[in-house]
Motif scaffolding. Structure first.
Motif, PDB file in Angstrom:
ATOM      1  N   ALA A 169       1.427  -0.963   0.137  1.00 16.64           N
ATOM      2  CA  ALA A 169       0.115  -0.185  -0.217  1.00 16.64           C
ATOM      3  C   ALA A 169       0.575   1.019  -0.073  1.00 16.64           C
ATOM      4  N   LEU A 180       3.991   4.160  -1.325  1.00 18.63           N
ATOM      5  CA  LEU A 180       4.091   5.003  -2.264  1.00 18.63           C
ATOM      6  C   LEU A 180       5.279   4.873  -3.405  1.00 18.63           C
ATOM      7  N   GLY A 240       2.906  -3.341  -8.168  1.00 17.96           N
ATOM      8  CA  GLY A 240       2.371  -2.192  -8.469  1.00 17.96           C
ATOM      9  C   GLY A 240       0.910  -2.151  -9.300  1.00 17.96           C
ATOM     10  N   GLU A 278      -0.711   4.551  -9.616  1.00 15.18           N
ATOM     11  CA  GLU A 278      -1.010   5.622  -9.057  1.00 15.18           C
ATOM     12  C   GLU A 278      -1.481   7.363  -9.664  1.00 15.18           C
ATOM     13  N   ARG A 336       1.684   2.665  -6.661  1.00 15.77           N
ATOM     14  CA  ARG A 336       1.082   1.181  -5.448  1.00 15.77           C
ATOM     15  C   ARG A 336       1.562  -0.087  -5.206  1.00 15.77           C
TER      16      ARG A 336
END
Length: 250
Positions: free
Chosen positions: A19, A21, A56, A59, A69
């Motif tokens: 979660a 960044l 990921g 984002e 992310r």
């Protein structure tokens, strides 16, 4: 389909958690946004070239920055034993073809070898530029094949230097059409080896008898790759396929 891979700045993935960044900028961000046209919500992998992979999704993205992310963090251990391609310098970019394919197939390291019969010679400024080109080829192939670890391209060795490298330990195989036993049959002896396994490929004119004698004296063994004579561009990748199969990588 697997996610596209982009290189993250050194150290930027060390403390990443799910979660979290990660921001990528510069050339990698421009490639992701303007060439790949990645947009928010799309899957992407970030790697640090040392074995860490962040799986990921985008984002946000613009021309100068890609923000990802993290969904999952994977730490890929360094393989043991390491498979190292010793590639003799060859004309017509065949040596570069060899290291590119070997990288895509999973080689762990590359050693440029200035053999006695190599037509191509690395000297002075040319040696610096050629080594940089090899490293660039390997890095690009790492990205294309979506690997998390970029193989190391060591400094060029002459035959005396290669003999010393062989003598440091591990295992070394001279791929030679006059060998009596196959590479596959000999690799079973090194399955539990912790050092490096060197796969030595000669130039267009072959490995000289003096080089073979020096390498064998240092601990290398001759090995037959197959029933046909392969070009310098294909012998290394073929040997890697055999080694990866015998050692259980594939």
């Amino acid at each position: 389909m697997s996610n596209p891979v982009f290189f993250a700045p050194a150290g930027s993935l060390d403390q990443v958690e799910p979660a979290g960044l990660v921001t990528v900028d510069g050339a990698e961000a421009r490639h992701a946004v303007t060439v790949k046209r990645l947009s928010p919500g799309e899957g992407v992998d970030l790697v640090d070239e040392q074995g860490t992979r962040v799986i990921g999704e985008v984002e946000s993205s613009d021309s100068g920055e890609l923000v990802v992310r993290a969904l999952k963090i994977v730490r890929e251990p360094s393989p043991s034993p390491r498979l190292i391609l010793v590639q003799a310098l060859a004309k017509g970019d065949r040596d570069e073809q060899a290291i590119e394919s070997a990288t895509e197939l999973g080689i762990d390291g590359v050693i440029p070898w200035q053999s006695d019969r190599s037509i191509v010679r690395w000297r002075g400024d040319r040696a610096v530029k050629a080594l940089a080109k090899w490293r660039s080829v390997v890095r690009a192939a790492t990205k294309q094949s979506r690997r998390a670890r970029t193989p190391e391209v060591e400094d060029v060795l002459d035959s005396a230097g290669l003999a010393r490298r062989i003598a440091q330990g591990g295992a070394a195989f001279i791929l030679h059409e006059d060998a009596a036993t196959s590479l596959a049959s000999q690799l079973g002896d090194v399955a539990a080896l912790e050092g490096d396994v060197l796969l030595i490929v000669g130039p267009e004119g072959g490995i000289s008898p003096a080089e073979v004698a020096a390498f064998e004296a240092a601990g290398a063994r001759m090995a037959l790759l197959g029933p046909h004579v392969l070009r310098s561009s294909s012998a290394g990748p073929a040997a890697l396929v055999v080694a990866s199969t015998v050692l259980g990588r594939w």
